[in-house]
Design a protein around this motif. Structure first.
Motif, PDB file in Angstrom:
ATOM      1  N   LYS A  82     -15.277 -11.582 -49.388  1.00  0.00           N
ATOM      2  CA  LYS A  82     -14.115 -11.554 -48.498  1.00  0.00           C
ATOM      3  C   LYS A  82     -12.819 -11.728 -49.286  1.00  0.00           C
ATOM      4  CE  LYS A  82     -16.551 -13.201 -44.425  1.00  0.00           C
ATOM      5  NZ  LYS A  82     -16.697 -14.290 -43.443  1.00  0.00           N
ATOM      6  N   LEU A  83     -12.834 -12.584 -50.306  1.00  0.00           N
ATOM      7  CA  LEU A  83     -11.641 -12.778 -51.135  1.00  0.00           C
ATOM      8  C   LEU A  83     -11.298 -11.526 -51.932  1.00  0.00           C
ATOM      9  CD1 LEU A  83     -12.300 -16.403 -52.388  1.00  0.00           C
ATOM     10  CD2 LEU A  83     -10.521 -15.670 -50.794  1.00  0.00           C
ATOM     11  N   VAL A  84     -12.316 -10.832 -52.427  1.00  0.00           N
ATOM     12  CA  VAL A  84     -12.087  -9.591 -53.157  1.00  0.00           C
ATOM     13  C   VAL A  84     -11.491  -8.538 -52.223  1.00  0.00           C
ATOM     14  CG1 VAL A  84     -13.261  -7.687 -54.343  1.00  0.00           C
ATOM     15  CG2 VAL A  84     -13.800 -10.039 -54.948  1.00  0.00           C
ATOM     16  N   LEU A  85     -12.021  -8.453 -51.002  1.00  0.00           N
ATOM     17  CA  LEU A  85     -11.475  -7.517 -50.018  1.00  0.00           C
ATOM     18  C   LEU A  85     -10.042  -7.892 -49.636  1.00  0.00           C
ATOM     19  CD1 LEU A  85     -14.618  -7.063 -47.762  1.00  0.00           C
ATOM     20  CD2 LEU A  85     -13.631  -5.365 -49.322  1.00  0.00           C
ATOM     21  N   ALA A  86      -9.765  -9.192 -49.513  1.00  0.00           N
ATOM     22  CA  ALA A  86      -8.407  -9.641 -49.212  1.00  0.00           C
ATOM     23  C   ALA A  86      -7.455  -9.299 -50.353  1.00  0.00           C
ATOM     24  CB  ALA A  86      -8.395 -11.139 -48.939  1.00  0.00           C
ATOM     25  N   ALA A  87      -7.910  -9.433 -51.594  1.00  0.00           N
ATOM     26  CA  ALA A  87      -7.079  -9.069 -52.748  1.00  0.00           C
ATOM     27  C   ALA A  87      -6.756  -7.579 -52.717  1.00  0.00           C
ATOM     28  CB  ALA A  87      -7.787  -9.439 -54.051  1.00  0.00           C
ATOM     29  N   LYS A  88      -7.738  -6.757 -52.334  1.00  0.00           N
ATOM     30  CA  LYS A  88      -7.519  -5.317 -52.227  1.00  0.00           C
ATOM     31  C   LYS A  88      -6.472  -5.025 -51.155  1.00  0.00           C
ATOM     32  CE  LYS A  88      -9.995  -0.999 -51.266  1.00  0.00           C
ATOM     33  NZ  LYS A  88      -9.268  -0.452 -50.162  1.00  0.00           N
ATOM     34  N   LEU A  89      -6.617  -5.637 -49.985  1.00  0.00           N
ATOM     35  CA  LEU A  89      -5.678  -5.430 -48.888  1.00  0.00           C
ATOM     36  C   LEU A  89      -4.277  -5.884 -49.278  1.00  0.00           C
ATOM     37  CD1 LEU A  89      -5.201  -4.604 -45.959  1.00  0.00           C
ATOM     38  CD2 LEU A  89      -5.882  -6.910 -45.286  1.00  0.00           C
ATOM     39  N   PHE A  90      -4.168  -7.054 -49.911  1.00  0.00           N
ATOM     40  CA  PHE A  90      -2.870  -7.558 -50.357  1.00  0.00           C
ATOM     41  C   PHE A  90      -2.191  -6.578 -51.297  1.00  0.00           C
ATOM     42  CE2 PHE A  90      -0.380  -9.670 -53.630  1.00  0.00           C
ATOM     43  CZ  PHE A  90       0.589 -10.308 -52.860  1.00  0.00           C
ATOM     44  N   ASN A  91      -2.940  -6.098 -52.286  1.00  0.00           N
ATOM     45  CA  ASN A  91      -2.352  -5.180 -53.260  1.00  0.00           C
ATOM     46  C   ASN A  91      -1.973  -3.849 -52.638  1.00  0.00           C
ATOM     47  OD1 ASN A  91      -2.216  -6.312 -56.089  1.00  0.00           O
ATOM     48  ND2 ASN A  91      -4.192  -7.024 -55.379  1.00  0.00           N
ATOM     49  N   GLU A  92      -2.748  -3.365 -51.680  1.00  0.00           N
ATOM     50  CA  GLU A  92      -2.386  -2.138 -50.975  1.00  0.00           C
ATOM     51  C   GLU A  92      -1.070  -2.327 -50.226  1.00  0.00           C
ATOM     52  OE1 GLU A  92      -5.805  -1.319 -48.559  1.00  0.00           O
ATOM     53  OE2 GLU A  92      -6.833  -0.241 -50.180  1.00  0.00           O
ATOM     54  N   ARG A  93      -0.921  -3.453 -49.548  1.00  0.00           N
ATOM     55  CA  ARG A  93       0.314  -3.739 -48.785  1.00  0.00           C
ATOM     56  C   ARG A  93       1.518  -3.893 -49.694  1.00  0.00           C
ATOM     57  NH1 ARG A  93      -1.928  -7.927 -44.186  1.00  0.00           N
ATOM     58  NH2 ARG A  93      -3.020  -6.335 -42.972  1.00  0.00           N
ATOM     59  N   GLU A  94       1.299  -4.385 -50.909  1.00  0.00           N
ATOM     60  CA  GLU A  94       2.376  -4.560 -51.882  1.00  0.00           C
ATOM     61  C   GLU A  94       2.677  -3.283 -52.656  1.00  0.00           C
ATOM     62  OE1 GLU A  94       4.314  -7.411 -52.490  1.00  0.00           O
ATOM     63  OE2 GLU A  94       3.402  -7.991 -50.577  1.00  0.00           O
ATOM     64  N   GLY A  95       1.891  -2.238 -52.410  1.00  0.00           N
ATOM     65  CA  GLY A  95       2.097  -0.973 -53.100  1.00  0.00           C
ATOM     66  C   GLY A  95       1.518  -0.931 -54.501  1.00  0.00           C
ATOM     67  N   ASN A  96       0.639  -1.856 -54.822  1.00  0.00           N
ATOM     68  CA  ASN A  96       0.004  -1.878 -56.137  1.00  0.00           C
ATOM     69  C   ASN A  96      -1.229  -0.980 -56.115  1.00  0.00           C
ATOM     70  OD1 ASN A  96       1.854  -3.844 -57.042  1.00  0.00           O
ATOM     71  ND2 ASN A  96       0.597  -5.445 -56.148  1.00  0.00           N
ATOM     72  N   ASN A  97      -1.278  -0.036 -57.019  1.00  0.00           N
ATOM     73  CA  ASN A  97      -2.400   0.891 -57.100  1.00  0.00           C
ATOM     74  C   ASN A  97      -3.461   0.317 -58.043  1.00  0.00           C
ATOM     75  OD1 ASN A  97      -4.053   3.112 -56.891  1.00  0.00           O
ATOM     76  ND2 ASN A  97      -2.917   4.293 -58.408  1.00  0.00           N
ATOM     77  N   ILE A  98      -4.301  -0.547 -57.511  1.00  0.00           N
ATOM     78  CA  ILE A  98      -5.345  -1.169 -58.318  1.00  0.00           C
ATOM     79  C   ILE A  98      -6.649  -0.453 -58.025  1.00  0.00           C
ATOM     80  CG2 ILE A  98      -6.651  -3.285 -58.699  1.00  0.00           C
ATOM     81  CD1 ILE A  98      -4.072  -4.804 -58.177  1.00  0.00           C
ATOM     82  N   GLN A  99      -7.256   0.105 -59.054  1.00  0.00           N
ATOM     83  CA  GLN A  99      -8.467   0.888 -58.890  1.00  0.00           C
ATOM     84  C   GLN A  99      -9.709   0.036 -58.692  1.00  0.00           C
ATOM     85  OE1 GLN A  99      -8.472   4.313 -58.708  1.00  0.00           O
ATOM     86  NE2 GLN A  99      -6.277   3.976 -58.597  1.00  0.00           N
ATOM     87  N   ALA A 100      -9.760  -1.111 -59.344  1.00  0.00           N
ATOM     88  CA  ALA A 100     -10.958  -1.955 -59.279  1.00  0.00           C
ATOM     89  C   ALA A 100     -10.556  -3.412 -59.193  1.00  0.00           C
ATOM     90  CB  ALA A 100     -11.834  -1.730 -60.502  1.00  0.00           C
ATOM     91  N   ILE A 101     -11.306  -4.162 -58.387  1.00  0.00           N
ATOM     92  CA  ILE A 101     -11.134  -5.602 -58.309  1.00  0.00           C
ATOM     93  C   ILE A 101     -12.475  -6.221 -58.671  1.00  0.00           C
ATOM     94  CG2 ILE A 101     -10.605  -7.569 -56.835  1.00  0.00           C
ATOM     95  CD1 ILE A 101      -8.779  -5.718 -55.225  1.00  0.00           C
ATOM     96  N   TYR A 102     -12.442  -7.122 -59.618  1.00  0.00           N
ATOM     97  CA  TYR A 102     -13.659  -7.754 -60.124  1.00  0.00           C
ATOM     98  C   TYR A 102     -13.731  -9.178 -59.624  1.00  0.00           C
ATOM     99  CZ  TYR A 102     -13.732  -3.831 -63.299  1.00  0.00           C
ATOM    100  OH  TYR A 102     -13.766  -2.574 -63.818  1.00  0.00           O
TER     101      TYR A 102
END
Length: 86
Positions: free
Chosen positions: A19-39
Motif C-alpha cells: 500500500k505504501l508503494v502504491l501511495a508513493a506512485k500516486l503521490f509522484n503522479e500527482r506531483e508530475g514526477n515520471n517515476i518508472q519503478a518504485i522499489y
C-alpha cells in the motif's frame, strides 16, 4: 526512482508495504514526477524481502535474504540504485 525501506515483521506488514508503494506512485503522479519503478524492501534487520512496482504490476521476490549473506543484500540494493527502467 523511489526506494522505501522499513524494518518490520514480514507477514503482517508486506500488505502495508505494498500500500505504501502504491501511495508513493500516486503521490509522484500527482506531483508530475515520471517515476518508472518504485522499489520496496521489508526487513526485520536480519531478514530482507524485496518488491518492485512498474506500472500496475507489483513483483514480489519470493526469496528471503539474510544478513549473514550481506553481500547478496548489498548487491540487490546496488542493482536497485543503478537499474535503469525503460
Amino acid at each position: 526512482m523511489v526506494i522505501l525501506i522499513y524494518r518490520v515483521c514480514f507477514l503482517h506488514y508486506m500488505q502495508l508495504h505494498i500500500k505504501l508503494v502504491l501511495a508513493a506512485k500516486l503521490f509522484n503522479e500527482r506531483e508530475g514526477n515520471n517515476i518508472q519503478a518504485i522499489y520496496g524492501t521489508v526487513t526485520t534487520g536480519t531478514n530482507w524481502k524485496f518488491l518492485k512496482l512498474i506500472g500496475q504490476v507489483i513483483e514480489i521476490d519470493l526469496s528471503e535474504y539474510y544478513i549473514n549473506n550481506i553481500g547478496k543484500v548489498i548487491g540487490i540494493l546496488s542493482t536497485i540504485v543503478t537499474e535503469k527502467v525503460l
